[in-house]
Design an enzyme around this catalytic site. Sequence first.
Site, mmCIF file in Angstrom:
data_model
loop_
_atom_site.group_PDB
_atom_site.id
_atom_site.type_symbol
_atom_site.label_atom_id
_atom_site.label_comp_id
_atom_site.label_asym_id
_atom_site.label_seq_id
_atom_site.Cartn_x
_atom_site.Cartn_y
_atom_site.Cartn_z
ATOM 1 N N ASN A 270 0.821 -1.218 0.000
ATOM 2 C CA ASN A 270 0.000 0.000 0.000
ATOM 3 C C ASN A 270 0.856 1.269 0.000
ATOM 4 O OD1 ASN A 270 -2.056 -1.793 0.063
ATOM 5 N ND2 ASN A 270 -2.692 -1.384 2.171
ATOM 6 N N THR B 36 -15.766 37.887 -31.766
ATOM 7 C CA THR B 36 -16.530 37.396 -30.615
ATOM 8 C C THR B 36 -17.732 36.701 -31.249
ATOM 9 O OG1 THR B 36 -17.820 39.431 -30.426
ATOM 10 C CG2 THR B 36 -15.815 39.296 -29.087
ATOM 11 N N HIS B 37 -18.190 35.633 -30.665
ATOM 12 C CA HIS B 37 -19.262 34.805 -31.271
ATOM 13 C C HIS B 37 -18.845 34.299 -32.660
ATOM 14 C CE1 HIS B 37 -21.901 36.735 -28.220
ATOM 15 N NE2 HIS B 37 -21.221 37.810 -28.555
ATOM 16 N N SER C 59 -6.402 13.011 -48.434
ATOM 17 C CA SER C 59 -7.618 12.208 -48.508
ATOM 18 C C SER C 59 -7.386 11.077 -49.499
ATOM 19 C CB SER C 59 -8.782 13.077 -48.974
ATOM 20 O OG SER C 59 -9.806 12.260 -49.517
ATOM 21 N N LYS D 150 -7.185 17.454 -51.297
ATOM 22 C CA LYS D 150 -7.363 17.757 -49.883
ATOM 23 C C LYS D 150 -6.099 17.674 -49.050
ATOM 24 C CE LYS D 150 -10.901 17.819 -47.662
ATOM 25 N NZ LYS D 150 -11.931 17.509 -46.696
ATOM 26 N N GLU E 184 -7.183 18.100 -35.335
ATOM 27 C CA GLU E 184 -8.460 17.469 -34.968
ATOM 28 C C GLU E 184 -8.263 16.421 -33.870
ATOM 29 O OE1 GLU E 184 -11.209 17.148 -38.778
ATOM 30 O OE2 GLU E 184 -9.144 16.662 -39.239
ATOM 31 N N GLN F 229 -6.367 0.440 -7.404
ATOM 32 C CA GLN F 229 -5.471 -0.104 -8.422
ATOM 33 C C GLN F 229 -5.818 0.465 -9.801
ATOM 34 O OE1 GLN F 229 -3.751 -4.175 -8.297
ATOM 35 N NE2 GLN F 229 -5.336 -4.634 -9.796
ATOM 36 N N LYS G 225 -4.168 3.856 -12.116
ATOM 37 C CA LYS G 225 -3.043 4.042 -13.032
ATOM 38 C C LYS G 225 -3.439 4.190 -14.499
ATOM 39 C CE LYS G 225 -0.743 1.634 -9.577
ATOM 40 N NZ LYS G 225 -2.083 1.150 -9.131
HETATM 41 N N1 ARG Z 1 -1.316 -3.533 -7.309
HETATM 42 C C1 ARG Z 1 -1.834 -2.800 -6.191
HETATM 43 C C2 ARG Z 1 -2.257 -1.405 -6.626
HETATM 44 O O1 ARG Z 1 -1.817 -0.984 -7.627
HETATM 45 C C3 ARG Z 1 -0.828 -2.692 -5.114
HETATM 46 C C4 ARG Z 1 -1.397 -2.525 -3.762
HETATM 47 C C5 ARG Z 1 -1.979 -3.787 -3.323
HETATM 48 N N2 ARG Z 1 -2.363 -3.723 -1.973
HETATM 49 C C6 ARG Z 1 -3.193 -4.607 -1.428
HETATM 50 N N3 ARG Z 1 -3.513 -4.449 -0.196
HETATM 51 N N4 ARG Z 1 -3.657 -5.609 -2.108
HETATM 52 O O2 ARG Z 1 -3.037 -0.750 -5.976
#
Ligand code: ARG
Length: 469
Positions: free
Chosen positions: A116, A161-162, A283, A289, A296, A328, A331
């Site tokens: 953790n 503007t607009h 294109s 084109k 975009e 988790q 990420k």
């Molecule tokens: N892979 C977990 C995460 O990214 C790591 C932490 C896991 N902790 C746990 N108590 N299972 O959050």
Amino acid sequence: MSGNSGSNQMWGGRFAGGPSAIMREINASIPFDKALWRQDIAASKAHVGMLGAQGIVSAEDAALIADGLDKVAAEYEANGVPENWDLEDIHMTTESRLAELIGPAAGRLHTARSRNDQVATDFRLWVRDAMDQAELGLKQLQLALVGRAGEHADSIMPGFTHLQTAQPVTLGHHLMAYYEMIGRDRSRFADARVRMNRSPLGAAALAGTGFPIDRFRTAEALGFDGPTDNSLDSVSDRDFALDYLMAAAQCSLHLSRLAEEFIIWASQPFGFVTLPDSLSTGSSIMPQKKNPDAAELVRGHSGRIVGCLTALMITMKGLPLAYSKDMQDDKPPVFEAASLLALSIAAMTGMVAEAKFRTDRMRAAAELGYATATDLADWLVRQANIPFREAHHITGSAVKLAESRGVALDQLSIEDLKAIDTRIDDRVYAALSVEASVAARCSHGGTAPNEVRKRVAEARVALGLEDQA
Ligand code: ARG
């Protein structure tokens, strides 16, 4: 991908059977969190260095572990990180490989820490780098903006503007507006970095640890300003990731708006800009084109980046202290936003630096649409002492007449103008040119070429291109 069906080698002590295939798959974060491997190794080395210094593990074991971590890192560097779902994540993947390389001493690395605080530390380090990279990229974009703005401090274009012609402005002024926006983005990343630069390592699972660790030492080794101050908060806090995503989202809105300007300007009816070939596509069916695809996609990517922010906000809402596995999922949105943002910044930097501005078309468009009507009204206020509201009304009549004749304001004869209001005399024509119009707007931050040059000069100093005058 799948491994043995027995209980997990890291935490399986209390389990009689192994996880189902679905459990293994839903649990595995290694497919994405392997991106944290450098941070994971760095944090583990800081941790084991501290464990050794504090006498929590022997000096020999600490050295053996640190050396083993270097070997694992070298393997990852050479061959990538192996993905074994049974090892769940980057933390257990690394520890398990360490054990294969150095034997049972590897088991001492996890003393006085938990995944953790480990993941909170790794992820902070990753996000800190992402903030630094965004800052660096945005500075390049500012350099491009300032360079082009300096070239075009005098180039007149219609201001809108607009998206309706409003008053003439200079292209330099328009580009410098984005310099200001990007400056605020840079400061948001910089602010967020200051706020987040504390080390959660040593918070352990949630409550801290009874081992005599030195959190200040690990914090310093990892470039943090110090340790975090509450162990529960340390493992449950993802504000740093949200701060990053908020700064990224807001920045992406700016990039999207800039992209949209280029898309409009590159359209044939506008024709204000020729996009660099390097950032356009053709294109497959219409040979004539040249499409502004990069712009975009920058516009499109901003939607995805905002989506990443929303995703993590919703993941975090309502989670009780401290760590929950939902976290988790922090990420993927951060990784996605970071790569989309880096691409977007690079694309817009190239576009600004290399676009060919068609200043003749801009100048001609600034003549259209009665862009200097406000200048006529201002002239009536200044020269004839007419209240602005009345001057606005008189000017409206002049625009109406010019429109019915299909001519510009300064093509109305003095007789025509006097017929609208006798207080008008022929000095008025000097005020009706687009050059006079922009030159007159010399209030601080206004579009007058001299004001634009002043701001460009300040920006060049701020960007380190010039010493303070
Ligand atoms: N892979 C977990 C995460 O990214 C790591 C932490 C896991 N902790 C746990 N108590 N299972 O959050």
